[in-house]
Design an enzyme around this catalytic site. Structure first.
Site, PDB file in Angstrom:
ATOM      1  N   GLY A 208       4.218  -4.021   4.048  1.00  0.00           N
ATOM      2  CA  GLY A 208       4.494  -5.400   3.604  1.00  0.00           C
ATOM      3  C   GLY A 208       4.102  -6.449   4.634  1.00  0.00           C
ATOM      4  O   GLY A 208       3.459  -7.459   4.293  1.00  0.00           O
TER       5      GLY A 208
ATOM      6  N   PRO B 140       9.683  -4.034  -0.241  1.00  0.00           N
ATOM      7  CA  PRO B 140      10.749  -3.602   0.669  1.00  0.00           C
ATOM      8  C   PRO B 140      10.277  -3.617   2.135  1.00  0.00           C
ATOM      9  O   PRO B 140       9.125  -3.292   2.423  1.00  0.00           O
ATOM     10  CB  PRO B 140      11.050  -2.174   0.196  1.00  0.00           C
ATOM     11  CG  PRO B 140      10.656  -2.156  -1.247  1.00  0.00           C
ATOM     12  CD  PRO B 140       9.462  -3.075  -1.343  1.00  0.00           C
ATOM     13  N   VAL B 141      11.179  -4.044   3.026  1.00  0.00           N
ATOM     14  CA  VAL B 141      10.825  -4.261   4.446  1.00  0.00           C
ATOM     15  C   VAL B 141      11.057  -2.982   5.266  1.00  0.00           C
ATOM     16  O   VAL B 141      12.028  -2.263   5.027  1.00  0.00           O
ATOM     17  CB  VAL B 141      11.670  -5.425   5.018  1.00  0.00           C
ATOM     18  CG1 VAL B 141      11.436  -5.596   6.509  1.00  0.00           C
ATOM     19  CG2 VAL B 141      11.347  -6.716   4.269  1.00  0.00           C
TER      20      VAL B 141
ATOM     21  N   LEU C 281       5.516   0.636   3.349  1.00  0.00           N
ATOM     22  CA  LEU C 281       4.683   0.082   2.276  1.00  0.00           C
ATOM     23  C   LEU C 281       3.748  -1.023   2.765  1.00  0.00           C
ATOM     24  O   LEU C 281       3.086  -1.690   1.972  1.00  0.00           O
ATOM     25  CB  LEU C 281       5.583  -0.440   1.143  1.00  0.00           C
ATOM     26  CG  LEU C 281       6.440   0.645   0.468  1.00  0.00           C
ATOM     27  CD1 LEU C 281       7.415   0.020  -0.516  1.00  0.00           C
ATOM     28  CD2 LEU C 281       5.562   1.676  -0.242  1.00  0.00           C
TER      29      LEU C 281
ATOM     30  N   LYS D 286       0.856  -1.210   0.000  1.00  0.00           N
ATOM     31  CA  LYS D 286       0.000   0.000   0.000  1.00  0.00           C
ATOM     32  C   LYS D 286       0.883   1.249   0.000  1.00  0.00           C
ATOM     33  O   LYS D 286       2.051   1.200   0.421  1.00  0.00           O
ATOM     34  CB  LYS D 286      -0.924   0.025   1.220  1.00  0.00           C
ATOM     35  CG  LYS D 286      -0.233   0.055   2.596  1.00  0.00           C
ATOM     36  CD  LYS D 286       0.205   1.403   3.099  1.00  0.00           C
ATOM     37  CE  LYS D 286       1.042   1.334   4.368  1.00  0.00           C
ATOM     38  NZ  LYS D 286       1.679   2.581   4.771  1.00  0.00           N
TER      39      LYS D 286
ATOM     40  N   ASP E 232      -2.460  -1.552   9.734  1.00  0.00           N
ATOM     41  CA  ASP E 232      -2.724  -1.580   8.284  1.00  0.00           C
ATOM     42  C   ASP E 232      -3.372  -2.878   7.815  1.00  0.00           C
ATOM     43  O   ASP E 232      -3.724  -3.007   6.641  1.00  0.00           O
ATOM     44  CB  ASP E 232      -1.413  -1.383   7.505  1.00  0.00           C
ATOM     45  CG  ASP E 232      -0.828   0.010   7.711  1.00  0.00           C
ATOM     46  OD1 ASP E 232      -1.588   0.919   8.091  1.00  0.00           O
ATOM     47  OD2 ASP E 232       0.383   0.170   7.500  1.00  0.00           O
TER      48      ASP E 232
ATOM     49  N   ALA F 226       9.577  -0.181   5.269  1.00  0.00           N
ATOM     50  CA  ALA F 226       9.741   0.868   4.267  1.00  0.00           C
ATOM     51  C   ALA F 226       8.540   1.807   4.176  1.00  0.00           C
ATOM     52  O   ALA F 226       8.547   2.742   3.382  1.00  0.00           O
ATOM     53  CB  ALA F 226       9.977   0.222   2.906  1.00  0.00           C
TER      54      ALA F 226
HETATM   55  P1  ATP Z   1       4.491  -0.660   9.586  1.00  0.00           P
HETATM   56  O1  ATP Z   1       4.225   0.768   9.221  1.00  0.00           O
HETATM   57  O2  ATP Z   1       3.234  -1.465   9.817  1.00  0.00           O
HETATM   58  O3  ATP Z   1       5.548  -0.856  10.645  1.00  0.00           O
HETATM   59  P2  ATP Z   1       6.166  -1.034   7.245  1.00  0.00           P
HETATM   60  O4  ATP Z   1       5.534  -1.124   5.915  1.00  0.00           O
HETATM   61  O5  ATP Z   1       6.906   0.233   7.509  1.00  0.00           O
HETATM   62  O6  ATP Z   1       5.045  -1.348   8.281  1.00  0.00           O
HETATM   63  P3  ATP Z   1       7.012  -3.777   7.294  1.00  0.00           P
HETATM   64  O7  ATP Z   1       7.696  -4.175   6.034  1.00  0.00           O
HETATM   65  O8  ATP Z   1       5.634  -4.262   7.500  1.00  0.00           O
HETATM   66  O9  ATP Z   1       7.149  -2.218   7.468  1.00  0.00           O
HETATM   67  O10 ATP Z   1       7.962  -4.255   8.510  1.00  0.00           O
HETATM   68  C1  ATP Z   1       7.787  -3.786   9.817  1.00  0.00           C
HETATM   69  C2  ATP Z   1       8.495  -4.727  10.783  1.00  0.00           C
HETATM   70  O11 ATP Z   1       7.752  -5.938  10.871  1.00  0.00           O
HETATM   71  C3  ATP Z   1       9.900  -5.106  10.376  1.00  0.00           C
HETATM   72  O12 ATP Z   1      10.762  -4.736  11.417  1.00  0.00           O
HETATM   73  C4  ATP Z   1       9.886  -6.610  10.192  1.00  0.00           C
HETATM   74  O13 ATP Z   1      11.012  -7.255  10.744  1.00  0.00           O
HETATM   75  C5  ATP Z   1       8.614  -7.063  10.905  1.00  0.00           C
HETATM   76  N1  ATP Z   1       7.941  -8.168  10.189  1.00  0.00           N
HETATM   77  C6  ATP Z   1       7.375  -9.255  10.716  1.00  0.00           C
HETATM   78  N2  ATP Z   1       6.831 -10.041   9.775  1.00  0.00           N
HETATM   79  C7  ATP Z   1       7.033  -9.439   8.602  1.00  0.00           C
HETATM   80  C8  ATP Z   1       6.706  -9.760   7.259  1.00  0.00           C
HETATM   81  N3  ATP Z   1       6.036 -10.862   6.928  1.00  0.00           N
HETATM   82  N4  ATP Z   1       7.081  -8.888   6.302  1.00  0.00           N
HETATM   83  C9  ATP Z   1       7.726  -7.741   6.623  1.00  0.00           C
HETATM   84  N5  ATP Z   1       8.083  -7.410   7.874  1.00  0.00           N
HETATM   85  C10 ATP Z   1       7.743  -8.237   8.859  1.00  0.00           C
END
Ligand code: ATP
Length: 309
Positions: A114, A107-108, A112, A24, A149, A110
């Site tokens: 994920g 991307p983790v 987005l 997203k 989210d 990030a």
């Molecule tokens: P948010 O704003 O919800 O924190 P984000 O998009 O910025 O999300 P994500 O990629 O969802 O970030 O990752 C957030 C944290 O969740 C990371 O530190 C990661 O290690 C942990 N995590 C646990 N399971 C997952 C997964 N399946 N995919 C990504 N990250 C994960």
């Protein structure tokens, strides 16, 4: 990495459910107050994009087995995928098992969503695979326990989300607008950004009502002109690199540019994905991970890829 997809026992080929879990972006993100439990009250227009993780689910007699091809996410019970499966077992009393493989592409950490997309995919897939019969509202309530989210990631498209992210108003679907994204190599903790927001002076609130009106008119230049994120000055104060990425992306010529979620990904909107690809080509690869994609009118796509029994 696909060896396990055809899992032959002596008498059967196990059905495998494949799910595409879309990322997203936030077209607007505003904080409108503090809730009694200390959480921030949000108002955000969220948009699914075609960029996705892929998850594969196959039945097991018992237990949760989880594997991923990404070294960047937890490989065990802390993964949101595992936690979603465990939550479903706990609340429904279901004792069936599953093997889950997560192929990570979003991307983790990030901005987005994920992890939330993967959790939503797991809730929807196991509801089907374990024949739990939960309705959409029940899945959304469970999703909200896993992350702000997740309810959106169960719904998808273009949505106005309020509260902690669980009060969803679907908006008119938008055409496949192009998106170019740059994720600088920074792992940004969402919790850290919200804590910093509380310490800093309030930033400029995006005009959510004007964004909703632009979406309802399907007026893409107006959507691009209304992009806004109250967390952007907070993240850029902590990570000035994000400002530099935003300036570089702006200079490459998209219709509008803003940071997604708590960052650090910055995205620009373009007429279509072809244009997004051209804009991406003008960027210095040293800025970070550069991707182009498009708006998508749904969040999850489920398909049985091997159902012969
Ligand atoms: P948010 O704003 O919800 O924190 P984000 O998009 O910025 O999300 P994500 O990629 O969802 O970030 O990752 C957030 C944290 O969740 C990371 O530190 C990661 O290690 C942990 N995590 C646990 N399971 C997952 C997964 N399946 N995919 C990504 N990250 C994960």
């Amino acid at each position: 990495m696909t060896v396990w997809l055809n899992i032959h026992t002596e008498r059967e080929i196990m059905p495998v459910l494949e799910v595409l879990a879309r990322a997203k972006i936030n077209l607007t993100l505003d904080i409108t107050g503090l809730l009694p439990d200390g959480y921030h009250e949000l108002e955000t227009v969220m948009q699914s994009i075609a960029l996705c993780d892929r998850l594969f689910f196959s039945l097991r007699p018992q237990g949760i087995e989880f594997q991923t091809d990404s070294p960047l996410v937890p490989a065990g019970p802390e993964n949101l995928v595992y936690r979603a499966a465990e939550l479903l077992q706990r609340v429904t009393g279901c004792r069936r098992g599953v093997h889950i493989f997560l192929s990570k592409n979003i991307p983790v950490a990030a901005g987005l969503g994920g992890g939330s997309a993967d959790a939503a995919a797991t809730l929807a897939a196991l509801n089907q695979l374990w024949s739990l019969g939960l309705d959409r509202g029940e899945l959304i309530d469970l999703g909200a326990k896993l992350g702000a989210d997740v309810p959106f990631c169960l719904t998808g498209g273009t949505v106005l989300a309020r509260g902690k992210g669980e009060l969803l108003t679907p908006l008119k679907p938008l055409p496949p607008v192009g998106v170019v994204m740059v994720t600088p190599p920074l792992a940004v903790s969402t919790a850290q950004i919200y804590r910093a927001y509380d310490r800093l002076l309030p930033g400029v609130h995006p005009d959510t009502a004007a964004m909703v009106a632009a979406v309802e008119r399907r007026d893409i230049p107006a959507v691009a002109a209304r992009l806004g994120n109250i967390l952007e000055p907070v993240t850029t104060a902590l990570y000035p690199q994000v400002s530099a990425v935003k300036a570089a992306l702006k200079a490459a010529g998209p219709l509008g540019v803003v940071m997604s979620g708590s960052g650090p990904t910055v995205f620009g909107l373009c007429r279509d994905e072809e244009e997004a690809c051209r804009v991406a080509g003008r960027l210095d690869p040293g800025l970070g991970r550069i991707l182009h994609t498009r708006f998508c009118d749904h969040a999850l796509k489920l398909a049985v890829i091997d159902g012969s029994r």
